[in-house]
Structures are given as C-alpha cells and as structure tokens.
Design a protein around this motif. Structure first.
Motif, PDB file in Angstrom:
ATOM      1  N   UNK A  80     -12.264  46.802 -15.913  1.00 20.01           N
ATOM      2  CA  UNK A  80     -12.354  46.194 -17.253  1.00 20.01           C
ATOM      3  C   UNK A  80     -12.467  44.675 -17.241  1.00 20.01           C
ATOM      4  N   UNK A  81     -12.195  44.032 -16.122  1.00 23.05           N
ATOM      5  CA  UNK A  81     -12.256  42.570 -16.064  1.00 23.05           C
ATOM      6  C   UNK A  81     -13.549  42.050 -15.419  1.00 23.05           C
ATOM      7  N   UNK A  82     -14.581  42.879 -15.380  1.00 22.73           N
ATOM      8  CA  UNK A  82     -15.844  42.414 -14.817  1.00 22.73           C
ATOM      9  C   UNK A  82     -16.507  41.344 -15.682  1.00 22.73           C
ATOM     10  N   UNK A 135     -11.434  39.390 -26.476  1.00 19.00           N
ATOM     11  CA  UNK A 135     -11.722  40.358 -25.420  1.00 19.00           C
ATOM     12  C   UNK A 135     -11.096  39.981 -24.080  1.00 19.00           C
ATOM     13  N   UNK A 136     -10.737  38.723 -23.927  1.00 18.98           N
ATOM     14  CA  UNK A 136     -10.107  38.204 -22.707  1.00 18.98           C
ATOM     15  C   UNK A 136     -10.960  38.488 -21.469  1.00 18.98           C
ATOM     16  N   UNK A 137     -11.952  37.668 -21.281  1.00 19.59           N
ATOM     17  CA  UNK A 137     -12.803  37.825 -20.112  1.00 19.59           C
ATOM     18  C   UNK A 137     -13.890  36.776 -20.069  1.00 19.59           C
ATOM     19  N   UNK A 138     -14.643  36.767 -18.982  1.00 23.28           N
ATOM     20  CA  UNK A 138     -15.710  35.793 -18.772  1.00 23.28           C
ATOM     21  C   UNK A 138     -16.995  36.254 -19.442  1.00 23.28           C
ATOM     22  N   UNK A 139     -17.702  35.322 -20.068  1.00 20.22           N
ATOM     23  CA  UNK A 139     -19.016  35.595 -20.621  1.00 20.22           C
ATOM     24  C   UNK A 139     -20.046  35.129 -19.595  1.00 20.22           C
ATOM     25  N   UNK A 140     -20.819  36.070 -19.044  1.00 23.84           N
ATOM     26  CA  UNK A 140     -21.747  35.761 -17.959  1.00 23.84           C
ATOM     27  C   UNK A 140     -23.129  35.341 -18.448  1.00 23.84           C
ATOM     28  N   UNK A 172     -26.905  27.029 -24.019  1.00 22.79           N
ATOM     29  CA  UNK A 172     -26.489  27.345 -22.647  1.00 22.79           C
ATOM     30  C   UNK A 172     -25.462  26.350 -22.151  1.00 22.79           C
ATOM     31  N   UNK A 173     -25.639  25.073 -22.488  1.00 21.02           N
ATOM     32  CA  UNK A 173     -24.669  24.054 -22.079  1.00 21.02           C
ATOM     33  C   UNK A 173     -23.329  24.288 -22.759  1.00 21.02           C
ATOM     34  N   UNK A 174     -23.350  24.651 -24.036  1.00 20.76           N
ATOM     35  CA  UNK A 174     -22.091  24.882 -24.761  1.00 20.76           C
ATOM     36  C   UNK A 174     -21.362  26.125 -24.275  1.00 20.76           C
ATOM     37  N   UNK A 175     -22.127  27.170 -23.939  1.00 13.49           N
ATOM     38  CA  UNK A 175     -21.504  28.419 -23.508  1.00 13.49           C
ATOM     39  C   UNK A 175     -21.177  28.422 -22.020  1.00 13.49           C
ATOM     40  N   UNK A 176     -21.859  27.580 -21.252  1.00 15.35           N
ATOM     41  CA  UNK A 176     -21.632  27.553 -19.808  1.00 15.35           C
ATOM     42  C   UNK A 176     -22.176  28.768 -19.095  1.00 15.35           C
ATOM     43  N   UNK A 177     -23.267  29.351 -19.618  1.00 16.75           N
ATOM     44  CA  UNK A 177     -23.875  30.517 -18.993  1.00 16.75           C
ATOM     45  C   UNK A 177     -25.348  30.562 -19.366  1.00 16.75           C
ATOM     46  N   UNK A 178     -26.159  31.333 -18.638  1.00 15.38           N
ATOM     47  CA  UNK A 178     -27.581  31.451 -18.994  1.00 15.38           C
ATOM     48  C   UNK A 178     -27.759  32.067 -20.376  1.00 15.38           C
TER      49      UNK A 178
END
Length: 379
Positions: A80-82, A135-140, A172-178
């Motif tokens: 669940x933490x992927x 959701x407690x997790x990383x947004x990829x 992308x800069x604000x979210x820190x992801x593609x």
C-alpha cells in the motif's frame, strides 16, 4: 483473457516479476495458486519471484484464503505504500483532482472552483497536496486533462488552456514530479475505449460539449491525435449559414440565441436544457438549434472518417439534446446514416480517462523501478 508474458525464472526473471505485479494490480490480492493460474508460472517460479518482490518492498501480506479445501493459503497484494499518481481534470472554472494507486483505485479526492484572478497552478498543487495528506504517500506523476490544443510534446498550443504553454513546466515544479498534459476530450475518448461503450468498437468519435464542442476520435482501436494535436478541434467547422470562423456552440452562442428569444442571456446551457426537457418552447428552440449544429458537425466527420458510432458526452448527453440530435440525424439518414449513443461516464468522462492513464503510467513507472534491481542481479 491473454496471460501476461512469463517464462523460465533464470532467463525471464524480469518478465515473470512484471507478470505477477500486473496480475496483482489487475485482480487484487491473490494466493500463490491464483497467481500460477493467472500467469502460467510454476509454483517454484511464483515463490521465487514473490520472495524477490517482498525483498524489494513491492508486496505485502493480505490475509488468508479460507474458501479452498485444505490448509488456509496466504494472500499477497501490492504494497500500500508504493505511492500514487494524480489524475486532474481542469476546465475554465474549476479543477478536479484524485489520487490513484497502481491498481487504479481512487485513494483521495479534491474539487473546487478556481479563485478569481488567482494562480491556477498553485490551486491545483494545493489540491494535490491535500489529497497526498489524506492518502499518506508519494505522488510519482500526474496526468492532467485540459481544454484546448495539446501538442505531441505536452505543450498547450497558442496559450489555450490554463495559463498557457508554461502550465506543464510550472505544475511539474510545484508538484515535484513529471506531469503529462492531455486534451480533455481525448481523455474522455480513452475512457470510453478502455472501460465504456466504445470498448467493443473498432472506431468511434466522441463529441463532448462543455464550454465548447470538441471531438475525440478512435480509429482501428487507437486514439487519433493528429500531427500537431489539432485532430478533433471541430468548434469552428464551416456550417451554413454561419460565417466562416464562427463557433458552432459555446457560451456566447447560447447567450446570443437566448437574446433573440427574449430569454436570460446569462443563463447557462444547462438551464435551457432542463427547461426544454420540461416543455419550455423558447428553450426548446435553443436546444433544437444546438442539436442541429452538433448533428451536422457529426455529418462532416462521418464523411471523412466514417466512424462506427458517435458517443455524446458532457452537455451533449443531456436527454433533451440527445433527442434534438436524433431528430436531425433521422432527417438526414437516407443520405448519410449516423448512429449516436450516450457516454458511459457523462461529464466525468475526461476525469475517468485521466484516472485510467495515470494508473497505467504509474504501473509502468513503479514496476520498472521495482524490477530494475532484479534485472541487474540476473546479469
């Protein structure tokens, strides 16, 4: 159902791992026996791959299966933490953001209007952050559907859409992801292709009416974007007696039609649609005119592409407008048969498409990251 590609554990270790990961993403928690049936792998191969995936933090225990005879079998599931992907639908007034996991399950959601003269990127980023906390997790990664022309490199052409061509880079800069940007009507078409009424069709054209009219077209089972992303921009298709360059339907067109009939110019199309459905004659005339324009636009598309069906989405799926479109289609049927059906997802079709694309991209990203160490260790 076609099984994921799998083979001998010593030669196809990465493919075996991907087969199991895809099966867990598609079907949820499974026992070793269920994974053997789903992938065609031997029990030994499944056991070895699960041991590797567990060491990589990719899977977790998910209880036991007590339905089968004999000893209870342990189930495993994706960990669940992927992490998550953000699926975003943006129009000219509001943003809708959801976080999805690798299985395509929505884990958090935020929706709201943009502030007047506010920073839209900041507003979307705040929604994503609120979802991430829930959701407690990383947004990829993020997949964002916007109105306007989106080029093959993800830019928004001619400053159409929120904040113009700098939108993707800034977000992308604000979210820190593609961030992947896609035309909202194309996403609606992808939703119908993968999980809606278009799933069993080789070709269709989705007509979405919101702030304007756009088309998303599938040919031979694949979305057709066009060389520069212009495919489906049917808002300005020439149509007699309208002058060349005049929009077929948008808020201003609705206001002009209302003015000519003595109705409230500020009333949105949705108000006229509801009134027409309840028998109001003046609103019915507005709906009839818009229905005619949409049906004739479909006729132009039909003469060039000849899709199996036209899928009506957004306001075009309103019963009053569907009826008006069918009336015009029946009139022209002897010369040009056109078939119209209603979207499976209504106004949410672009977001549903964004969710599907985000989940697919997340699986590709995560599974490659998980399996790369396994691939290296096999060398």
């Amino acid at each position: 159902m076609t099984r994921p590609l799998a083979g001998p554990q010593t030669l196809l270790r990465t493919l075996n791992g991907r087969a199991i990961l895809e099966s867990l993403a598609r079907s949820g928690a499974q026992t070793r026996t269920e994974l053997m049936d789903a992938t065609g792998l031997s029990r030994t191969a499944v056991t070895q791959v699960l041991r590797m995936l567990d060491g990589a933090g990719a899977i977790a225990e998910a209880g036991v299966d007590r339905r089968a005879r004999g000893p209870a079998a342990g189930r495993v599931t994706l960990h669940p933490q992927l992490g998550f992907a953000a699926a975003v639908h943006v129009d000219h007034r509001a943003a809708h953001v959801v976080l999805v996991d690798a299985a395509g399950v929505v884990r958090a959601e935020q929706h709201g209007d943009f502030p007047l003269n506010g920073d839209r990127v900041a507003h979307i980023a705040a929604f994503v952050e609120a979802c991430r906390r829930d959701a407690t997790g990383t947004v990829h990664l993020a997949v964002v559907g916007v109105p306007g022309i989106v080029t093959s490199d993800g830019s928004i052409r001619d400053d159409q859409g929120p904040d113009g061509g700098a939108f993707r880079t800034t977000l992308a800069e604000r979210l820190g992801c593609p961030v992947r940007v896609e035309n909202d009507v194309n996403l609606a078409a992808l939703a119908e292709l993968t999980a809606g009424v278009g799933a069993e069709m080789s070709s269709f054209s989705l007509l979405l009416l919101d702030d304007g009219l756009g088309a998303g077209t599938v040919i031979d089972g694949a979305l057709h974007r066009g060389h520069g992303g212009v495919a489906g921009e049917i808002m300005y298709l020439p149509q007699s007696p309208l002058p060349v360059g005049a929009p077929l339907v948008n808020d201003q067109v609705v206001a002009d039609l209302a003015l000519g009939l003595g109705l409230d110019q500020d009333a949105p199309l949705a108000t006229h649609l509801d009134a027409a459905e309840q028998g109001d004659d003046a609103s019915g005339q507005i709906v009839a005119e818009i229905g005619k324009r949409i049906a004739l636009a479909a006729g132009s598309i039909g003469l060039v592409i000849d899709p199996e069906v036209f899928i009506l989405s957004g306001h075009a799926a309103h019963p009053a407008l569907v009826e008006a479109i069918h009336r015009v289609a029946e009139e022209y049927a002897p010369r040009l048969p056109l078939r119209f059906i209603v979207s499976s997802f209504g106004p949410e079709a672009p977001l549903v498409g964004a969710v599907g694309e985000a989940a697919s991209a997340l699986r590709a990203t995560l599974f490659t990251r998980i399996l790369t160490p396994l691939d290296k260790s096999a060398r």
